[in-house]
Design an enzyme around this catalytic site. Structure first.
Site, PDB file in Angstrom:
ATOM      1  N   HIS A 278      27.366  61.184  53.845  1.00 37.47           N
ATOM      2  CA  HIS A 278      27.192  59.745  54.239  1.00 37.47           C
ATOM      3  C   HIS A 278      26.557  58.967  53.168  1.00 37.47           C
ATOM      4  O   HIS A 278      26.692  57.708  53.053  1.00 37.47           O
ATOM      5  CB  HIS A 278      26.481  59.963  55.330  1.00 37.47           C
ATOM      6  CG  HIS A 278      27.173  60.299  56.660  1.00 37.47           C
ATOM      7  ND1 HIS A 278      26.861  61.700  57.135  1.00 37.47           N
ATOM      8  CD2 HIS A 278      27.695  59.847  57.572  1.00 37.47           C
ATOM      9  CE1 HIS A 278      27.528  61.988  58.103  1.00 37.47           C
ATOM     10  NE2 HIS A 278      28.068  60.777  58.635  1.00 37.47           N
ATOM     11  N   ASP A 350      37.656  61.261  56.782  1.00 37.92           N
ATOM     12  CA  ASP A 350      36.265  60.858  57.200  1.00 37.92           C
ATOM     13  C   ASP A 350      36.239  59.415  57.052  1.00 37.92           C
ATOM     14  O   ASP A 350      36.778  58.764  56.318  1.00 37.92           O
ATOM     15  CB  ASP A 350      35.333  61.720  56.410  1.00 37.92           C
ATOM     16  CG  ASP A 350      33.937  62.005  57.227  1.00 37.92           C
ATOM     17  OD1 ASP A 350      33.782  61.234  58.289  1.00 37.92           O
ATOM     18  OD2 ASP A 350      33.192  63.103  56.955  1.00 37.92           O
TER      19      ASP A 350
END
Length: 574
Positions: A278, A350
Site C-alpha cells: 500500500h 490490486d
C-alpha cells in the site's frame, strides 16, 4: 413489497446476470466451478447471442466501441450508500474521482464493467486505499447493488456489472453488520479441515450473493514466510504451501458453489516480504525455485478448483523481473500466470491507487497494466484519466486493440457463465444453518499453545480485560462465558486478557492467568500467563467456541499454522 425489492426487480430484468467460474482462453469451465448468478437471468439480448459463454462473450466484445471496451476493464470505487441519492460530501468525492455526482452516473458515464464496494475502518491494513465507505448493512447493500445493475442496463453494452468487495473476514471485512462472520484465514488453517472451510465459505458466498455482490476478493493465497508479513498476517492460511492450497481450493469451491466468483490474491505471493505494497514496492527476494515451491502452490490449487479471478500484487520479484511491480510485468502476469499456471480467467490488478501503481500517471499505468496481462483495473485514482489513457493507447497502438478485446472477452465470459441462478433472499443472512457451519470451523480452530488440555482452563470467577478499543470483543466473551456456566465479574476474578490485531507487548496484562490471541499468534510468547490460547479471530462465533474451551466443555483441537517462537504449534493437538 419493500422498496429494496422494488429496486431489485428492476435490476433482475438485466439481459444476463452474473457469474461464477474460470473463464477466458479456454471456453470449457472446470467441473468444480459451478455456474451461478445472484439474480434471476432473463433471455439473452440481441447483443449476447445464445450458446457457449465464451463464444457469446467474443461476439459481444467484437461489436463494442473503443469507449465501451475501455469502460468494461474499469472497476473503480464510488462514494455514497445509494446508487442514485447521495449527500453533498459523497457527491464531492464522486466529482473528484469521476466528474459525476452519484455512483449510477459513474456507471453510465464511463460505461463501467465493474465497481468495488469499499469501507474505511481504522486499523484495517488496507484502510489507506479505501477512503470511501458505502456499505452499512445487508439491506442497504442489496439496494445499492440493484441500483448499480439498473444503471449498467442503460449502458450501450447492456451487460451487468461485476460488483466486488474485500470480504476476507478477520481484519479485512467490509460488511460486518448482520452477516455470519467467518474466522480469519489463519483460523481455518489452524482447524486443518478443508471440508469445514468449504461449508463456511459456501455460507458466506450465499450471504454475499443475497446482497448482490458477485465477486469476493478472497481467498488470500499468500504463504507466510518465517518472518511473517505484517500486512498479510492472519489473512493467510499459514506457512505450509500444501496445506494452504487445500484451504484455498476449499474456499474457492464454497464461494463459487454459492454463485460468487472467488479472487485469489496477491499473485505472485505477498507472504515472503515484510513490506506493505500500500505504501511502497515490497521486494520479494525468493529464488524462482523457492517461489515455485512455497508461493505458487496455493494459487495453482485455487486455479485448479476453478477460481474465476486472480488479483495481482504490487510486488518486486527480483528473480523474475527485478524492479518492475508484478502488476506491470508481462513476465509474471502472462508468462507465469497464463503460461505456467494455465490460468484462463480474469486477472485483476490490486488497487491502482496504491503507491507502486502511482509511479506513472493514471492513463499510462492503465496501459502498462493491460499490456502486462491484466484484464480489470481496480480502483484507478482518476477514472477519466485511466479511460482516456486506454483510448489514446488504442489510437497510437501502444495498447494493441486485440489485447483489450481479449481482456473484455474474459470479463464478459465471467459474466455470461451466469445465467440461471436466482438471488437468495436476505433472510439467509445469519441463518441457523450458516451459524452451525461457521461455528464448527471456529471450534476446530481454538489452539492451546501453553496450558492444560482438559477441564476448565481457569478456576473460580473470572474477569475479562482487553487493550483499548476491544470492548465489543470483551463483552462478547463475557456473555459467552456466562452462557457456558462460568461466573464473570467486573473485577477481582481470575484475569482473562484479550489481545488482537495491532497489539504490542505493552498491550498485554502481567496479571492475566490466561491470554487470548485474537489475531496471528506471534505476540503470545511475550505473555507471562500460564495459559495462552489462540483464536485467530474476534468474531462472536470464535469467542463462543473459546468460551466452551475455557469452561472445560470442549477440547482445543487447533494447531497453529505458523511457527511461534518458544511455543509449540499446540500443547494439546497432535
Amino acid at each position: 413489497m419493500t422498496p429494496v425489492r422494488k429496486v431489485f426487480r428492476i435490476a433482475s430484468a438485466l439481459p444476463l446476470v452474473l457469474l461464477a467460474a474460470a473463464c477466458g482462453d479456454d471456453p470449457a469451465p472446470p467441473a468444480s466451478a459451478p455456474s451461478a448468478t445472484p439474480s434471476t437471468a432473463a433471455a439473452p439480448s440481441a447483443q449476447a447471442p445464445a450458446g457457449d459463454p465464451a463464444a457469446r462473450a467474443a461476439a459481444v466484445a467484437a461489436k463494442l466501441t473503443d469507449e465501451d471496451l475501455a469502460g468494461q476493464v474499469l472497476m473503480p470505487y464510488a462514494y455514497g450508500n445509494s446508487a442514485t441519492e447521495v449527500d453533498k460530501v459523497s457527491a464531492a468525492g464522486n466529482q473528484r474521482i469521476g466528474g459525476v455526482n452519484t455512483p449510477a452516473e459513474m456507471v453510465t458515464k464511463f460505461r463501467l464493467g465493474g465497481l468495488i464496494l469499499v469501507g474505511f475502518t481504522a486499523g484495517d491494513p488496507t484502510a489507506d486505499t479505501n477512503p470511501a465507505t458505502n456499505v452499512e448493512n445487508p439491506r442497504q447493500v442489496r439496494a445499492l447493488t440493484a441500483g448499480l445493475q439498473s444503471a449498467a442496463a442503460r449502458t450501450p453494452a447492456q451487460v451487468p456489472l461485476l460488483i466486488g468487495t474485500d470480504q476476507e473476514y478477520g481484519v479485512v471485512t467490509r460488511v460486518t453488520d448482520g452477516v455470519t462472520m467467518l474466522p480469519s484465514a489463519m483460523g481455518f488453517g489452524a482447524a486443518r479441515q478443508p471440508r469445514l472451510t468449504e461449508a463456511a465459505w459456501r455460507a458466506a458466498g450465499t450471504e454475499l450473493a443475497a446482497m448482490g455482490i458477485t465477486v469476493d476478493f478472497a481467498p488470500v493465497a499468500d504463504t507466510l514466510g518465517s518472518r511473517g508479513s505484517s500486512v498479510i498476517g492472519s489473512r493467510s492460511y499459514g506457512d505450509d504451501p500444501k496445506a494452504n492450497g487445500a484451504q484455498v481450493a476449499a474456499a474457492v469451491r464454497g464461494l463459487q458453489d454459492a454463485g460468487v466468483a472467488a479472487a485469489l490474491k496477491h499473485f505472485p505471493g505477498h507472504g515472503h516480504t515484510t513490506g506493505d505494497s500500500h505504501d511502497e514496492l515490497p521486494v520479494v527476494a525468493q529464488s524462482r525455485s523457492a517461489l515455485q515451491r512455497q508461493d505458487w502452490p496455493p494459487f495453482a490449487a485455487g486455479i485448479d478448483a476453478g477460481a474465476g479471478v486472480v488479483m495481482s500484487g504490487h510486488l518486486d520479484l527480483t528473480a523474475i523481473d527485478p524492479g518492475v511491480p508484478a502488476t506491470f510485468s508481462r513476465k509474471i502476469m502472462t508468462d507465469v500466470l497464463r503460461g505456467q499456471l494455465k490460468f484462463t480467467g480474469v486477472a485483476v490488478t490490486d488497487a491502482m491507487n496504491m503507491a507502486p501503481a502511482k509511479k506513472w500517471p493514471a492513463g499510462e499505468a492503465a496501459v502498462r497494466a493491460l499490456n502486462a496481462g491484466n484484464d480489470v483495473l481496480l480502483m484507478p485514482p482518476d477514472i477519466a484519466a485511466a479511460r482516456d489513457g486506454i483510448l489514446a493507447g488504442l489510437k497510437d497502438a501502444s495498447l494493441p486493440r486485440p489485447r483489450l478485446v481479449e481482456a473484455v472477452t474474459r470479463i464478459l465470459t465471467l459474466k455470461f457463465r451466469a445465467a440461471g441462478k436466482s438471488q437468495p433472499e436476505l433472510s439467509v443472512l445469519g441463518s441457523a444453518e450458516h451459524q452451525r457451519a461457521v461455528l464448527a470451523a471456529d471450534a476446530a480452530s481454538i489452539t492451546v499453545l501453553r496450558g492444560r488440555c482438559s477441564g476448565p482452563l481457569v478456576s473460580g470467577p473470572v474477569t475479562v480485560t482487553a487493550s483499548g478499543g476491544r470492548e465489543l470483543a470483551r463483552g462478547t466473551l463475557e456473555t459467552a462465558l456466562r452462557d457456558a456456566g462460568v461466573r464473570v465479574q467486573p473485577s477481582g476474578g481470575t484475569v482473562i486478557h484479550l489481545a488482537g490485531f495491532g497489539d504490542r507487548k505493552t498491550d498485554l496484562s502481567a496479571d492475566a492467568a490466561l491470554t487470548v490471541g485474537m489475531d496471528a499468534p506471534y505476540l503470545l510468547p511475550a505473555a507471562g500467563s500460564p495459559t495462552v490460547v489462540a483464536t485467530y479471530s474476534s468474531s462472536k462465533l470464535s469467542l463462543t467456541a473459546l468460551a466452551a474451551v475455557i469452561a472445560g466443555k470442549a477440547k482445543a483441537p487447533g494447531r497453529s499454522p505458523v511457527a511461534v517462537a518458544g511455543l509449540p504449534r499446540s500443547a494439546c493437538a497432535d
